[in-house]
Scaffold this motif. Structure first.
Motif, mmCIF file in Angstrom:
data_model
loop_
_atom_site.group_PDB
_atom_site.id
_atom_site.type_symbol
_atom_site.label_atom_id
_atom_site.label_comp_id
_atom_site.label_asym_id
_atom_site.label_seq_id
_atom_site.Cartn_x
_atom_site.Cartn_y
_atom_site.Cartn_z
ATOM 1 N N LEU A 42 0.834 -1.211 0.000
ATOM 2 C CA LEU A 42 0.000 0.000 0.000
ATOM 3 C C LEU A 42 0.871 1.264 0.000
ATOM 4 C CD1 LEU A 42 -2.787 -1.035 2.556
ATOM 5 C CD2 LEU A 42 -3.041 -0.731 0.078
ATOM 6 N N ALA A 43 1.984 1.216 0.743
ATOM 7 C CA ALA A 43 2.902 2.358 0.753
ATOM 8 C C ALA A 43 3.497 2.586 -0.631
ATOM 9 C CB ALA A 43 4.010 2.136 1.779
ATOM 10 N N TYR A 74 3.153 6.747 7.030
ATOM 11 C CA TYR A 74 2.225 6.338 8.089
ATOM 12 C C TYR A 74 1.945 4.837 8.032
ATOM 13 C CZ TYR A 74 -2.005 6.287 10.973
ATOM 14 O OH TYR A 74 -2.932 6.016 11.946
ATOM 15 N N LEU A 75 1.866 4.294 6.825
ATOM 16 C CA LEU A 75 1.605 2.859 6.658
ATOM 17 C C LEU A 75 2.796 2.007 7.083
ATOM 18 C CD1 LEU A 75 -0.179 2.984 3.191
ATOM 19 C CD2 LEU A 75 -1.219 2.198 5.327
ATOM 20 N N SER A 119 -0.412 14.130 13.116
ATOM 21 C CA SER A 119 0.828 14.356 13.870
ATOM 22 C C SER A 119 2.034 13.848 13.088
ATOM 23 C CB SER A 119 0.756 13.653 15.230
ATOM 24 O OG SER A 119 -0.247 14.216 16.042
ATOM 25 N N LEU A 120 1.889 12.658 12.496
ATOM 26 C CA LEU A 120 2.989 12.123 11.695
ATOM 27 C C LEU A 120 3.254 12.995 10.476
ATOM 28 C CD1 LEU A 120 4.995 9.739 11.360
ATOM 29 C CD2 LEU A 120 3.323 8.730 9.818
ATOM 30 N N LEU A 152 12.320 3.769 8.019
ATOM 31 C CA LEU A 152 13.004 4.741 7.160
ATOM 32 C C LEU A 152 13.733 4.047 6.007
ATOM 33 C CD1 LEU A 152 14.443 7.118 9.920
ATOM 34 C CD2 LEU A 152 12.583 7.616 8.333
ATOM 35 N N LEU A 153 14.279 2.871 6.268
ATOM 36 C CA LEU A 153 14.979 2.128 5.222
ATOM 37 C C LEU A 153 14.019 1.722 4.105
ATOM 38 C CD1 LEU A 153 17.510 0.719 4.141
ATOM 39 C CD2 LEU A 153 16.935 -1.261 5.565
ATOM 40 N N VAL A 154 12.857 1.200 4.476
ATOM 41 C CA VAL A 154 11.867 0.799 3.472
ATOM 42 C C VAL A 154 11.362 2.025 2.712
ATOM 43 C CG1 VAL A 154 9.602 -0.259 3.104
ATOM 44 C CG2 VAL A 154 11.181 -1.242 4.771
ATOM 45 N N PHE A 155 11.111 3.114 3.443
ATOM 46 C CA PHE A 155 10.622 4.329 2.780
ATOM 47 C C PHE A 155 11.651 4.860 1.792
ATOM 48 C CE2 PHE A 155 10.053 8.919 2.440
ATOM 49 C CZ PHE A 155 8.707 8.992 2.081
ATOM 50 N N ARG A 156 12.929 4.817 2.175
ATOM 51 C CA ARG A 156 13.978 5.297 1.270
ATOM 52 C C ARG A 156 14.023 4.465 -0.011
ATOM 53 N NH1 ARG A 156 17.320 9.031 1.661
ATOM 54 N NH2 ARG A 156 17.570 10.239 3.567
#
Length: 360
Positions: free
Chosen positions: A63-64, A237-238, A250-251, A294-298
């Motif tokens: 989903l992200a 957020y996910l 907030s996030l 953060l690693l997955v988001f990057r």
């Protein structure tokens, strides 16, 4: 005293200048962020990071990834909106989408987005007759879309959840809420100013002049920025751990502040700056779990789009500078061999095609 200010202004321009000041500010932000990141990462358990990666639900990662895709789809409208605003309606959407995606992905990962992104835009738009001034206008209007969206979302978020920003800026909640109301008031004042006539919307003079969008179109401009940021924040957020719980707004406040710090640092991929800001502003999460997030988001937001953008630009350059000229030379050679064209015309056509290929 009357002559002191002009003297200080001249001295500032001569000995310091805005460029050097900007470089110094970027270096300070990066140095502070790296120091904070090193201190925060002290004693990190690598095994716990791998455990945190395994704990992220695969469905949430999917989903992200969709949210990141939708964010980049929205990003394509930055350039498309700017092109229509400056009257370059002959440039199709697919070219605007190509320019937005590649200039942002490559520029943001390399660093100094203003220059690298502008160079990529000029390379693409020059094939459609746009000059350096036109590209500068597009960069300006795209940047305006980015900042209007950031200010609006950040102001709304800080007005409702001022504590979310306090971990990062170390200011009391009352001051953060006051800043939020100031941001909303500045956007309202800007919209009112735009309604006061087209002459007021003209910026620049002589060769460099851009007419700002009208108030209704500015609302569209803000919406583009809000949707883009919304999808990016939703992707983050996910990916964050489910416990302890944190609300989306907030996030989003923390995410936008971290993004702006990374943008101001001009660091390649906001590396170190964005990560340190997120770690400092979200102390309720375990460091290992947040690092896994953060690693997955990057990977989703930086690495994969960067690889795609490099591949697209490389393929495009190969096609335009190697394949197309070769096809043109082959076509002319075949026409000459078949006797369809006089030799003189063939030579002239051949020379013209080579000049066009070299210009590209």
């Amino acid at each position: 005293m009357h002559g002191l200010l002009p003297a200080l202004k001249r001295g500032f321009k001569r000995w310091i200048g805005w460029r050097r000041l900007g470089i110094a500010a970027s270096v300070m932000i990066i140095a502070f962020a790296v120091t904070t990141l090193v201190r925060t990462l002290h004693g990190i358990d690598r095994g716990a990071i791998l455990t945190g990666l395994a704990d992220i639900p695969r469905g949430n990662i999917g989903l992200a990834a969709i949210c990141v895709l939708l964010a980049f789809c929205t990003l394509t409208f930055y350039d498309f909106f700017a092109l229509r605003t400056i009257g370059k309606k002959h440039v199709p959407y697919r070219i605007a989408a190509l320019s937005s995606f590649t200039s942002y992905s490559i520029g943001h990962n390399i660093g100094a987005t203003v220059f690298t992104g502008g160079a990529i835009r000029f390379r693409i738009y020059s094939d459609y007759g746009l000059n350096a001034i036109d590209v500068a206008k597009i960069c300006f209007l795209s940047g305006l879309t980015f900042w209007l969206g950031n200010i609006f979302v950040l102001s709304i978020g800080m007005a409702i959840h001022p504590d979310a920003a306090s971990y990062m800026d170390q200011l009391p909640s009352s001051i953060n809420r006051l800043i939020a109301f100031g941001g909303l008031a500045s956007i309202a004042a800007y919209l009112i100013w735009l309604c006061m006539g087209e002459k007021r919307r003209e910026l620049g003079q002589k060769g460099w002049k851009v007419v700002l969008p009208s108030a209704p179109l500015t609302l569209v401009q803000i919406l583009i920025g809000v949707v883009d940021l919304g999808f990016c924040a939703l992707a983050m957020y996910l990916l964050v751990p489910a416990t302890p719980p944190i609300d989306f707004l907030s996030l989003a406040v923390v995410f936008i502040l971290a993004t702006l710090l990374g943008f101001a640092s001009h660091a390649p991929g906001s590396i170190g700056v964005f990560d340190a800001a997120m770690l400092v502003a979200l102390p309720e999460f375990g460091r290992e779990q947040l690092l896994a997030t953060l690693l997955v988001f990057r990977i989703l937001y930086f690495v994969i789009p960067f690889g795609l953008a490099i591949s697209i630009m490389g393929t495009r350059e190969l096609w335009m500078n190697v394949v197309k000229p070769w096809q043109e030379r082959r076509r002319l050679a075949e026409a000459c061999a078949q006797g369809n064209l006089p030799k003189q015309v063939t030579a002239m056509e051949h020379e013209r095609s080579l000049r066009q290929a070299s210009k590209r």
